[in-house]
Design a protein around this motif. Structure first.
Motif, PDB file in Angstrom:
ATOM      1  N   SER A   1      32.740   2.101  18.839  1.00  0.00           N
ATOM      2  CA  SER A   1      32.618   3.415  19.084  1.00  0.00           C
ATOM      3  C   SER A   1      31.509   3.999  18.216  1.00  0.00           C
ATOM      4  O   SER A   1      30.697   4.829  18.700  1.00  0.00           O
ATOM      5  CB  SER A   1      33.910   4.096  19.012  1.00  0.00           C
ATOM      6  N   VAL A   2      31.456   3.759  16.977  1.00  0.00           N
ATOM      7  CA  VAL A   2      30.846   4.163  15.995  1.00  0.00           C
ATOM      8  C   VAL A   2      29.367   3.753  16.169  1.00  0.00           C
ATOM      9  O   VAL A   2      28.205   4.559  16.120  1.00  0.00           O
ATOM     10  CB  VAL A   2      31.070   3.824  14.382  1.00  0.00           C
ATOM     11  N   PHE A   3      29.282   2.529  16.631  1.00  0.00           N
ATOM     12  CA  PHE A   3      27.983   1.909  16.798  1.00  0.00           C
ATOM     13  C   PHE A   3      27.305   2.558  18.114  1.00  0.00           C
ATOM     14  O   PHE A   3      26.064   2.767  18.104  1.00  0.00           O
ATOM     15  CB  PHE A   3      27.812   0.406  17.137  1.00  0.00           C
ATOM     16  N   ALA A   4      27.933   2.920  19.024  1.00  0.00           N
ATOM     17  CA  ALA A   4      27.565   3.418  20.273  1.00  0.00           C
ATOM     18  C   ALA A   4      27.229   4.942  20.099  1.00  0.00           C
ATOM     19  O   ALA A   4      26.369   5.372  20.605  1.00  0.00           O
ATOM     20  CB  ALA A   4      28.779   3.394  21.270  1.00  0.00           C
ATOM     21  N   LEU A   5      27.911   5.618  19.162  1.00  0.00           N
ATOM     22  CA  LEU A   5      27.711   7.006  18.919  1.00  0.00           C
ATOM     23  C   LEU A   5      26.201   7.179  18.073  1.00  0.00           C
ATOM     24  O   LEU A   5      25.562   7.994  18.414  1.00  0.00           O
ATOM     25  CB  LEU A   5      28.865   7.764  18.214  1.00  0.00           C
ATOM     26  N   VAL A   6      26.122   6.227  17.078  1.00  0.00           N
ATOM     27  CA  VAL A   6      24.993   6.171  16.364  1.00  0.00           C
ATOM     28  C   VAL A   6      23.792   5.741  17.155  1.00  0.00           C
ATOM     29  O   VAL A   6      22.796   6.298  16.983  1.00  0.00           O
ATOM     30  CB  VAL A   6      25.103   5.381  15.175  1.00  0.00           C
ATOM     31  N   GLN A   7      23.989   4.897  17.780  1.00  0.00           N
ATOM     32  CA  GLN A   7      22.815   4.021  18.513  1.00  0.00           C
ATOM     33  C   GLN A   7      22.489   4.623  19.723  1.00  0.00           C
ATOM     34  O   GLN A   7      21.259   4.821  20.260  1.00  0.00           O
ATOM     35  CB  GLN A   7      22.896   2.629  18.693  1.00  0.00           C
ATOM     36  N   LEU A   8      23.379   5.118  20.704  1.00  0.00           N
ATOM     37  CA  LEU A   8      23.082   5.497  21.822  1.00  0.00           C
ATOM     38  C   LEU A   8      23.666   7.173  21.948  1.00  0.00           C
ATOM     39  O   LEU A   8      23.028   7.780  23.276  1.00  0.00           O
ATOM     40  CB  LEU A   8      24.061   4.789  23.122  1.00  0.00           C
ATOM     41  N   GLY A   9      24.232   7.667  21.239  1.00  0.00           N
ATOM     42  CA  GLY A   9      24.921   9.125  21.290  1.00  0.00           C
ATOM     43  C   GLY A   9      25.904   9.082  22.316  1.00  0.00           C
ATOM     44  O   GLY A   9      25.832  10.256  22.923  1.00  0.00           O
ATOM     45  N   ILE A  10      26.754   8.156  22.813  1.00  0.00           N
ATOM     46  CA  ILE A  10      27.792   8.460  23.832  1.00  0.00           C
ATOM     47  C   ILE A  10      29.087   8.452  23.125  1.00  0.00           C
ATOM     48  O   ILE A  10      29.567   7.766  22.065  1.00  0.00           O
ATOM     49  CB  ILE A  10      27.603   6.943  24.591  1.00  0.00           C
ATOM     50  N   LEU A  11      29.989   9.348  23.462  1.00  0.00           N
ATOM     51  CA  LEU A  11      31.008   9.696  22.966  1.00  0.00           C
ATOM     52  C   LEU A  11      32.371   9.096  23.629  1.00  0.00           C
ATOM     53  O   LEU A  11      33.373   8.917  23.354  1.00  0.00           O
ATOM     54  CB  LEU A  11      31.417  11.132  22.911  1.00  0.00           C
ATOM     55  N   LEU A  12      31.971   8.283  24.973  1.00  0.00           N
ATOM     56  CA  LEU A  12      33.216   7.800  25.782  1.00  0.00           C
ATOM     57  C   LEU A  12      33.874   6.618  25.154  1.00  0.00           C
ATOM     58  O   LEU A  12      34.972   6.845  25.242  1.00  0.00           O
ATOM     59  CB  LEU A  12      32.441   7.411  26.983  1.00  0.00           C
ATOM     60  N   PRO A  13      33.186   5.862  24.379  1.00  0.00           N
ATOM     61  CA  PRO A  13      33.989   4.769  23.572  1.00  0.00           C
ATOM     62  C   PRO A  13      35.032   5.366  22.476  1.00  0.00           C
ATOM     63  O   PRO A  13      36.365   4.805  22.384  1.00  0.00           O
ATOM     64  CB  PRO A  13      32.863   3.879  22.974  1.00  0.00           C
ATOM     65  N   ILE A  14      34.698   6.448  21.998  1.00  0.00           N
ATOM     66  CA  ILE A  14      35.511   7.061  21.023  1.00  0.00           C
ATOM     67  C   ILE A  14      36.675   7.765  21.595  1.00  0.00           C
ATOM     68  O   ILE A  14      37.913   7.537  21.370  1.00  0.00           O
ATOM     69  CB  ILE A  14      34.577   7.941  20.008  1.00  0.00           C
ATOM     70  N   VAL A  15      36.567   8.369  22.949  1.00  0.00           N
ATOM     71  CA  VAL A  15      37.482   9.079  23.603  1.00  0.00           C
ATOM     72  C   VAL A  15      38.575   7.876  24.208  1.00  0.00           C
ATOM     73  O   VAL A  15      39.630   8.022  23.921  1.00  0.00           O
ATOM     74  CB  VAL A  15      37.123   9.680  24.694  1.00  0.00           C
ATOM     75  N   ALA A  16      37.930   6.814  24.561  1.00  0.00           N
ATOM     76  CA  ALA A  16      38.648   5.720  24.989  1.00  0.00           C
ATOM     77  C   ALA A  16      39.419   5.008  24.045  1.00  0.00           C
ATOM     78  O   ALA A  16      40.874   4.981  24.045  1.00  0.00           O
ATOM     79  CB  ALA A  16      38.045   4.453  25.784  1.00  0.00           C
ATOM     80  N   THR A  17      39.049   4.731  22.641  1.00  0.00           N
ATOM     81  CA  THR A  17      39.868   4.261  21.557  1.00  0.00           C
ATOM     82  C   THR A  17      40.758   5.096  21.065  1.00  0.00           C
ATOM     83  O   THR A  17      41.945   4.907  20.881  1.00  0.00           O
ATOM     84  CB  THR A  17      38.831   3.776  20.456  1.00  0.00           C
TER      85      THR A  17
END
Length: 100
Positions: free
Chosen positions: A32-48
């Motif tokens: 989630s952190v990598f996806a947020l930093v690199q892609l700016g996507i919040l969906l993995p953090i919400v799913a986690t």
């Protein structure tokens, strides 16, 4: 000094989660952190966060298990009800005739 659980066959639990769930939550947080930093996507953090909430355990049952049991009871598994007509049994007490 060793501290043993009450039930030695129970699964290992740390805080409110099983160890397997903590591993999944940890890996999910990293992704989630990598996806947020690199892609700016919040969906993995919400799913986690949703997975972490649903796997909280109280007395060996998680919220996710409760939802699964409720769905199985109300939606997926057929409930079986048997209606039977009981034969009418009339028992009358023995009446003694008394001569007057």
């Amino acid at each position: 000094m060793y501290i043993y659980p009450d039930n030695l066959k129970s699964k290992a639990v740390l805080w409110l989660w099983q160890l397997r769930d903590i591993g999944i939550i940890g890996i999910g947080c990293l992704v989630s952190v990598f996806a947020l930093v690199q892609l700016g996507i919040l969906l993995p953090i919400v799913a986690t966060a949703l997975y972490a909430f649903l796997t909280i355990r109280f007395e060996d049952t998680s919220i996710l298990d409760f939802i699964k049991y409720a769905c199985a009871f109300f939606i997926t598994k057929q409930q079986l009800y048997e209606w039977k007509l009981q034969p009418a049994v009339h028992s009358e007490p023995d009446r003694k005739q008394v001569d007057k």
